[in-house]
Design an enzyme around this catalytic site. Structure first.
Site, PDB file in Angstrom:
ATOM      1  N   GLU A   1       0.802  -1.223   0.000  1.00  0.00           N
ATOM      2  CA  GLU A   1       0.000   0.000   0.000  1.00  0.00           C
ATOM      3  C   GLU A   1       0.840   1.279   0.000  1.00  0.00           C
ATOM      4  OE1 GLU A   1      -4.006  -1.847   2.088  1.00  0.00           O
ATOM      5  OE2 GLU A   1      -2.835  -0.375   3.213  1.00  0.00           O
TER       6      GLU A   1
ATOM      7  N   GLU B   1      -5.236  -8.628   0.139  1.00  0.00           N
ATOM      8  CA  GLU B   1      -5.942  -8.340   1.398  1.00  0.00           C
ATOM      9  C   GLU B   1      -7.417  -8.121   1.085  1.00  0.00           C
ATOM     10  OE1 GLU B   1      -4.511  -5.215   3.963  1.00  0.00           O
ATOM     11  OE2 GLU B   1      -2.418  -5.742   3.588  1.00  0.00           O
TER      12      GLU B   1
END
Length: 468
Positions: free
Chosen positions: A168, A370
């Site tokens: 991220e 995720e």
């Protein structure tokens, strides 16, 4: 979508996602250096839910074998975690022997249990001494990261098949530099953009180091390199104005296309850079950067998906802090919300992302790295036997997997699914406020693990590949 049974491909993998700083604990042991989470915890522990700082983890270091066996027993075949830069290297950039042994032991344990380890190199956990030299705003720190990546590839290359440069990379520019929500609480968009740009360079340099290490025989021939990012598909009004559509374009450009273009084309989207320039935001470019970014192409991509982004034309050019606004939030009246986390639940968004990847980046292989549902006060949802009744989590994952199965049937190159986080873990300054796991971690009983109701459901799906 009508309720029916979906089947995922036989070679589709299921696994768990976690990170070093959120599970390991032991923040001062083994000659580990201080990272930004340790620093923030020491400076302002009151900023952390229930005053649980970075020392918390979830006791994975002490329960590593137990946890790996538990994950295997749930039918999972892989786990993604991260090496902590601050544990592997010392302040001179040399290997810390205790840190090296820590990860050798972890990887050996995973092999023994039969779990494939996916290794990410950076999960928001910069060593503090490097942050004090400017962090991602400093090119020397970018080069230090490439050095760290090179050390990791050459040290563990025969133990790990799947590598990732960043998790991220969109988050730190937002949380540390735009919203100022994370330490050191900066609100400066020009600095945020410089950080995002330099992280992009760091990624590309790390991929370059990976290719060199592989060429030199340090890695498995079958190894792969990737990037993991959180993707938020943007949506707006049913009858959008041109300004609404522009808000969608820029939201998609900064959050999604930036990283997709980097990892598939080795470049950044010029329309986004032009839009930033039009707002007076000049990226810290150098003539050689285009050659560095060209090395940013990867073998595959990790896609974290939690929620969509609803946007509309901004009412003003800047916010109260002078941050440029390319969009305002749009409250969709039909939104289904996870009130614990404040995020919209929209499983079809994963399907829409899969279609975007298929249509706009047709050669890109990827996996869901995720996806998960964090819920507050799950202790109140226990039955008479003390088992958390988390039917909402079963419903959340089932619906996402149904849409994913549809996308795969329609040509999406999605190879697997990792859930965040199968075992409850520490979650930054939220600590243990919102629980994501299929397995409970009981903080009042020495971190004892207890399966939730959803664990049996997960095992059935992971072992049969049937979603029903």
């Amino acid at each position: 979508m009508a309720q029916q049974t979906y089947r995922l491909p036989d070679d589709f993998f299921f696994g768990a996602a976690m990170s070093g700083p959120q599970t390991e604990g032991h923040w001062r042991s083994g000659d580990k250096l201080e990272n930004l989470w340790d620093t923030w915890s020491n400076l302002r522990i009151e900023d952390f839910h229930n005053r649980i700082g970075s020392y918390g983890g979830n006791d994975f270091t002490n329960r590593r074998h137990e946890d790996l066996v538990s994950l295997k027993s749930l039918g999972l075949d892989s786990v993604r975690t991260s090496i902590q830069w601050s544990r592997l290297l010392d302040q001179d950039g040399n290997i810390n022997p205790a840190g090296e042994q820590y990860y050798h032991d972890l990887f050996a344990d995973a092999r023994e249990v039969g779990i494939e380890i996916f290794v990410n190199l950076y999960h928001f956990d910069m060593p503090t001494y490097l942050f004090r030299r400017g962090g991602w705003e400093n090119r020397e720190v970018v080069e230090a990261y490439a050095h760290y990546a090179s050390k990791a590839f050459r040290t563990f290359g025969k133990e790990v098949h799947y590598w990732f440069t960043f998790n991220e990379p969109i988050v730190e520019p937002e949380q540390r530099y735009t919203s100022g929500y994370w330490y050191p609480f900066i609100k400066d968009y020009a600095r945020a953009c410089a950080v995002q740009y330099n992280i992009s360079l760091a990624h590309a340099l790390a991929v370059r180091e990976y290719r060199a290490a592989k060429e030199e025989g340090y890695l498995h021939d079958s190894s792969r390199i990737g990037l993991i990012n959180c993707f938020t598909p943007p949506y707006t009004h049913k009858n959008p104005s041109k300004a609404d559509l522009e808000a969608v374009r820029m939201t998609d450009g900064v959050s999604n296309r930036w990283w997709l273009d980097l990892v598939t084309k080795g470049e950044l989207p010029q329309d986004v850079i032009d839009a930033l320039n039009s707002r007076g935001i000049e990226l810290p470019t150098r003539p050689e950067d285009k050659y560095i970014l060209a090395d940013g192409k990867v073998d595959w991509l990790g896609c974290n998906y939690y929620h969509p982004e609803r946007v509309q034309a901004p009412a003003s050019d800047t916010d109260e802090n002078g941050i440029p606004k390319f969009a305002d939030p749009y409250v969709w009246p039909e939104a289904e919300m996870n009130t614990s986390r404040g995020w919209e639940i929209y499983p079809k968004g994963l399907y829409d992302l899969a279609c975007k990847f298929r249509n706009e980046y047709p050669d890109l292989e990827w996996f869901v790295s995720e996806n998960g549902m964090g819920v507050e006060r799950e202790d109140l949802k226990k039955d008479k036997n003390g088992v958390i009744q988390d039917d909402y989590r079963i419903d959340f994952v089932r619906r996402h997997l149904e849409w994913l199965a549809r996308a795969i049937q329609e040509g999406a190159k999605c190879r697997g699914y990792h859930y965040w986080a199968v075992i409850d873990n520490w979650s930054w300054n939220h600590a243990f406020k919102n629980r994501y796991g299929f397995v409970e971690v009981d903080l009042e009983d020495n971190y004892r693990r207890r399966p939730k109701k959803s664990a049996a459901w997960l095992k059935k799906v992971a072992t049969t590949h049937m979603v029903e």
